[in-house]
Design a protein around this motif. Structure first.
Motif, PDB file in Angstrom:
ATOM      1  N   PRO A 154       6.985   7.156  -5.564  1.00  0.00           N
ATOM      2  CA  PRO A 154       6.880   6.610  -6.930  1.00  0.00           C
ATOM      3  C   PRO A 154       5.426   6.320  -7.284  1.00  0.00           C
ATOM      4  N   ASP A 155       5.019   6.759  -8.455  1.00  0.00           N
ATOM      5  CA  ASP A 155       3.654   6.529  -8.919  1.00  0.00           C
ATOM      6  C   ASP A 155       3.576   5.164  -9.610  1.00  0.00           C
ATOM      7  N   HIS A 156       2.354   4.778  -9.990  1.00  0.00           N
ATOM      8  CA  HIS A 156       2.174   3.557 -10.752  1.00  0.00           C
ATOM      9  C   HIS A 156       3.133   3.537 -11.945  1.00  0.00           C
ATOM     10  N   ASP A 157       3.661   2.373 -12.288  1.00  0.00           N
ATOM     11  CA  ASP A 157       4.518   2.248 -13.454  1.00  0.00           C
ATOM     12  C   ASP A 157       3.719   2.555 -14.711  1.00  0.00           C
ATOM     13  N   GLY A 158       4.169   3.550 -15.471  1.00  0.00           N
ATOM     14  CA  GLY A 158       3.393   4.055 -16.596  1.00  0.00           C
ATOM     15  C   GLY A 158       3.151   3.022 -17.683  1.00  0.00           C
ATOM     16  N   THR A 182       0.839  -1.196   0.000  1.00  0.00           N
ATOM     17  CA  THR A 182       0.000   0.000   0.000  1.00  0.00           C
ATOM     18  C   THR A 182       0.875   1.247   0.000  1.00  0.00           C
ATOM     19  N   ARG A 183       0.250   2.414   0.176  1.00  0.00           N
ATOM     20  CA  ARG A 183       1.005   3.660   0.178  1.00  0.00           C
ATOM     21  C   ARG A 183       0.384   4.651   1.159  1.00  0.00           C
ATOM     22  N   PRO A 184       1.100   5.737   1.484  1.00  0.00           N
ATOM     23  CA  PRO A 184       0.619   6.642   2.530  1.00  0.00           C
ATOM     24  C   PRO A 184      -0.256   7.787   2.047  1.00  0.00           C
ATOM     25  N   VAL A 185      -0.751   7.711   0.815  1.00  0.00           N
ATOM     26  CA  VAL A 185      -1.655   8.738   0.288  1.00  0.00           C
ATOM     27  C   VAL A 185      -2.820   8.052  -0.406  1.00  0.00           C
ATOM     28  N   PHE A 237       1.825  -0.186  -6.853  1.00  0.00           N
ATOM     29  CA  PHE A 237       2.374   0.683  -5.815  1.00  0.00           C
ATOM     30  C   PHE A 237       3.851   0.312  -5.662  1.00  0.00           C
ATOM     31  N   PRO A 238       4.753   0.936  -6.417  1.00  0.00           N
ATOM     32  CA  PRO A 238       6.160   0.556  -6.349  1.00  0.00           C
ATOM     33  C   PRO A 238       6.707   0.578  -4.926  1.00  0.00           C
ATOM     34  N   VAL A 239       7.774  -0.190  -4.724  1.00  0.00           N
ATOM     35  CA  VAL A 239       8.278  -0.466  -3.379  1.00  0.00           C
ATOM     36  C   VAL A 239       8.669   0.790  -2.611  1.00  0.00           C
ATOM     37  N   GLY A 240       8.974   1.870  -3.311  1.00  0.00           N
ATOM     38  CA  GLY A 240       9.291   3.124  -2.620  1.00  0.00           C
ATOM     39  C   GLY A 240       8.172   3.613  -1.722  1.00  0.00           C
ATOM     40  N   ASN A 241       6.939   3.226  -2.029  1.00  0.00           N
ATOM     41  CA  ASN A 241       5.815   3.601  -1.173  1.00  0.00           C
ATOM     42  C   ASN A 241       5.891   2.888   0.169  1.00  0.00           C
ATOM     43  N   GLY A 242       6.227   1.593   0.143  1.00  0.00           N
ATOM     44  CA  GLY A 242       6.415   0.862   1.384  1.00  0.00           C
ATOM     45  C   GLY A 242       7.594   1.383   2.167  1.00  0.00           C
TER      46      GLY A 242
END
Length: 275
Positions: free
Chosen positions: A132-136, A119-122, A233-238
């Motif tokens: 990082p946003d969804h992979d385009g 998941t992500r914090p937003v 949700f790329p790993v940078g979100n975690g």
């Protein structure tokens, strides 16, 4: 449940054991059966549940939900208290992880531990500049496909399998899961199937106010689980969640993407049981 809301739930393990409450992402089947059984074998009462407008939970109007993210968070707290007077371990996956974050912040007395998976914090929508946003390329492939006939079980299952392959998940497991979700869905109307299969109702929710800035206030042991290959949700979100929540532990699953494959169950269960 109160407020004319009923949540579909499934129990594993001893009801007298400490509660682990698994918020669906959006349906309860986002949490693998094998993980639920492993947590129960570890001495926990495991309850997974469907969010509103999904599965066996109250379905009203997935195209225009008359509730907010904070209402879903209140559902989690109310359900936890109804099931066990002791504070629960709350876990959320995907969009259910957003529910879990807000629930732990808004209802701190209800929860003794927190697990946030993939998941992500937003909230859904534009992402913060440092995340990082969804992979385009992946999203282009995922959302350029024509929608299936939502009344056709096999077409829906094929659609899920192809989507899983695009995301880097197991297409066979996704097909089987989509069939189970289809069979639990209370109708074949497109909005209802979309809410169950794709969680699209979440994009229509009022998710204000922001909660990311409140993450340092979380005072419960927290586990952040994220697939290294998660393209949604790329790993940078975690990684951001683990940085911003005090003393959080980050568990990166090196060979996982969006879903939690059965090959990760032992590792994830052990980490959750240690919280």
């Amino acid at each position: 449940m109160t407020e004319n809301v009923t949540l579909g739930v499934e129990h594993f393990g001893d009801p007298a054991a400490p509660l682990v409450l698994l918020a669906g992402g959006p349906t309860m089947l986002s949490w693998p059966d094998a993980l639920c059984r492993a947590l129960a074998a570890g001495g926990r009462h495991v309850v997974r549940y469907d969010l509103r407008d999904c599965g066996a939970s109250t379905t009203v109007d997935p195209e225009a939900p008359a509730y907010t993210l904070r209402d879903l968070a209140a559902d989690a707290a109310r359900l936890a208290r109804d099931l066990d007077p002791r504070p629960a371990h709350l876990a959320g996956i995907g969009v259910g992880g957003m529910v879990a974050q807000v629930a732990a912040l808004d209802h701190p007395g209800a929860f003794a531990a927190l697990t946030l998976a993939g998941t992500r914090p937003v909230a859904p929508g534009p992402v913060d500049a440092d995340l990082p946003d969804h992979d385009g390329e992946t999203m282009g492939l995922l959302f350029s496909r024509p929608m299936p006939d939502w009344s056709d079980r096999d077409a829906v299952a094929r659609f899920a399998a192809v989507g899983a392959a695009i995301l880097g998940d197991d297409p066979d497991a996704a097909r089987a899961n989509a069939e189970r979700v289809f069979d639990r869905t209370p109708g074949t109307e497109p909005a209802v199937q979309l809410a169950n299969q794709l969680g699209t109702v979440f994009a229509k929710l009022d998710c204000t106010p922001r909660w990311r800035e409140r993450l340092p206030d979380l005072a419960v042991p927290t586990l952040v689980v994220h697939g290294r290959n998660n393209r949604f949700f790329p790993v940078g979100n975690g990684e951001a969640l683990a940085r911003e929540i005090p003393d959080a532990r980050l568990l990166v699953l090196e060979h996982a993407a969006t879903a939690l494959p059965d090959s990760t169950v032992e590792e994830v269960a052990a980490a959750m049981l240690a919280r």
